[in-house]
Motif scaffolding. Structure first.
Motif, PDB file in Angstrom:
ATOM      1  N   UNK A  11       0.829  -1.205   0.000  1.00 13.35           N
ATOM      2  CA  UNK A  11       0.000   0.000   0.000  1.00 13.35           C
ATOM      3  C   UNK A  11       0.865   1.257   0.000  1.00 13.35           C
ATOM      4  N   UNK A  12       1.862   1.286   0.883  1.00 12.17           N
ATOM      5  CA  UNK A  12       2.719   2.469   0.961  1.00 12.17           C
ATOM      6  C   UNK A  12       3.537   2.667  -0.312  1.00 12.17           C
ATOM      7  N   UNK A  13       3.653   1.647  -1.135  1.00 10.98           N
ATOM      8  CA  UNK A  13       4.448   1.735  -2.369  1.00 10.98           C
ATOM      9  C   UNK A  13       3.637   2.205  -3.574  1.00 10.98           C
ATOM     10  N   UNK A  14       2.356   2.497  -3.394  1.00  4.91           N
ATOM     11  CA  UNK A  14       1.540   2.967  -4.516  1.00  4.91           C
ATOM     12  C   UNK A  14       2.167   4.251  -5.045  1.00  4.91           C
ATOM     13  N   UNK A  57      -7.506  -5.900   6.379  1.00  3.05           N
ATOM     14  CA  UNK A  57      -6.859  -4.605   6.591  1.00  3.05           C
ATOM     15  C   UNK A  57      -7.078  -3.744   5.358  1.00  3.05           C
ATOM     16  N   UNK A  58      -7.578  -2.522   5.584  1.00  2.87           N
ATOM     17  CA  UNK A  58      -7.854  -1.607   4.473  1.00  2.87           C
ATOM     18  C   UNK A  58      -7.194  -0.243   4.660  1.00  2.87           C
ATOM     19  N   UNK A  59      -6.530  -0.038   5.786  1.00  2.00           N
ATOM     20  CA  UNK A  59      -5.872   1.242   6.014  1.00  2.00           C
ATOM     21  C   UNK A  59      -4.932   1.173   7.191  1.00  2.00           C
ATOM     22  N   UNK A  60      -4.071   2.182   7.280  1.00  2.00           N
ATOM     23  CA  UNK A  60      -3.114   2.223   8.382  1.00  2.00           C
ATOM     24  C   UNK A  60      -2.608   3.648   8.576  1.00  2.00           C
ATOM     25  N   UNK A  83      -2.580   5.759   5.037  1.00  2.00           N
ATOM     26  CA  UNK A  83      -2.889   5.126   3.752  1.00  2.00           C
ATOM     27  C   UNK A  83      -4.201   4.365   3.876  1.00  2.00           C
ATOM     28  N   UNK A  84      -4.994   4.422   2.812  1.00  2.00           N
ATOM     29  CA  UNK A  84      -6.212   3.619   2.709  1.00  2.00           C
ATOM     30  C   UNK A  84      -6.138   2.892   1.374  1.00  2.00           C
ATOM     31  N   UNK A  85      -6.434   1.616   1.399  1.00  2.00           N
ATOM     32  CA  UNK A  85      -6.461   0.809   0.185  1.00  2.00           C
ATOM     33  C   UNK A  85      -7.386   1.498  -0.826  1.00  2.00           C
ATOM     34  N   UNK A  86      -6.906   1.715  -2.059  1.00  2.00           N
ATOM     35  CA  UNK A  86      -7.748   2.378  -3.064  1.00  2.00           C
ATOM     36  C   UNK A  86      -9.113   1.719  -3.247  1.00  2.00           C
ATOM     37  N   UNK A  92     -15.380   5.948   4.325  1.00  2.00           N
ATOM     38  CA  UNK A  92     -15.263   6.432   5.693  1.00  2.00           C
ATOM     39  C   UNK A  92     -14.090   5.869   6.472  1.00  2.00           C
ATOM     40  N   UNK A  93     -13.251   5.083   5.826  1.00  2.00           N
ATOM     41  CA  UNK A  93     -12.113   4.467   6.532  1.00  2.00           C
ATOM     42  C   UNK A  93     -11.147   5.528   7.033  1.00  2.00           C
ATOM     43  N   UNK A  94     -10.718   6.419   6.136  1.00  2.00           N
ATOM     44  CA  UNK A  94      -9.777   7.461   6.522  1.00  2.00           C
ATOM     45  C   UNK A  94     -10.336   8.360   7.609  1.00  2.00           C
ATOM     46  N   UNK A  95     -11.582   8.739   7.464  1.00  2.00           N
ATOM     47  CA  UNK A  95     -12.204   9.593   8.476  1.00  2.00           C
ATOM     48  C   UNK A  95     -12.279   8.880   9.818  1.00  2.00           C
ATOM     49  N   UNK A  96     -12.626   7.618   9.825  1.00  2.00           N
ATOM     50  CA  UNK A  96     -12.672   6.859  11.086  1.00  2.00           C
ATOM     51  C   UNK A  96     -11.292   6.797  11.735  1.00  2.00           C
TER      52      UNK A  96
END
Length: 146
Positions: A11-14, A57-60, A83-86, A92-96
């Motif tokens: 994910x971080x390598x996108x 896992x969809x974000x970190x 990061x949130x998986x595209x 709402x993942x990032x906001x959460x």
């Protein structure tokens, strides 16, 4: 969480996320990632947190609590490596994650939450502004090559 490291590293390598150091991670991933996770895990002022949907896992993001001498010895929460998986964006993942981090900062007695975001991530900047973050400072970095 170590079992999720290969996914997180990818994910971080996108490329469009602006992270140049983790491009094209190999399989198996370099042990340096597990070593970093272990160091973060043992530091009470550091945490790498993940978001999950239905067990996936969809974000970190990383949350670090800084203790200052200035600001009357105040504490600041620093959020990094968000990061949130595209495939999970706009759900709402990032906001959460950010709302959790802000509440954790309050719980830990911080007087401010701050973050940095690569200048190429204009969508992320709009997202942070929507949450109340203000682009109040110009960040500067100095790369130290090994």
């Amino acid at each position: 969480m170590e079992r999720d490291l290969p996914f997180l590293v990818r994910l971080w390598a996108i490329p469009e996320e602006g992270n140049k150091r983790d491009e094209n991670p190999s399989e198996p991933i370099d042990p340096c990632y597990a070593e970093a996770l272990a160091a973060i895990h043992t530091d009470p002022n550091n945490a790498l947190l993940v978001a999950e949907i239905e067990g996936r896992v969809v974000g970190a993001f990383q949350l670090t609590i800084l203790q200052y001498v200035a600001y009357r010895g105040g504490r600041v929460a620093l959020i990094e490596n968000v990061i949130v998986d595209p495939t999970a964006r706009r759900r709402g993942v990032g906001e959460s994650m950010m709302r959790w981090a802000i509440e954790e900062a309050r719980r830990r007695g911080c007087f401010r939450v701050q973050l940095t975001s690569n200048k190429v991530r204009t969508r992320a900047h709009r997202f942070y502004e929507r949450l109340g973050f203000v682009a109040s400072h110009e960040g500067m970095k100095l790369a130290l090559e090994p």
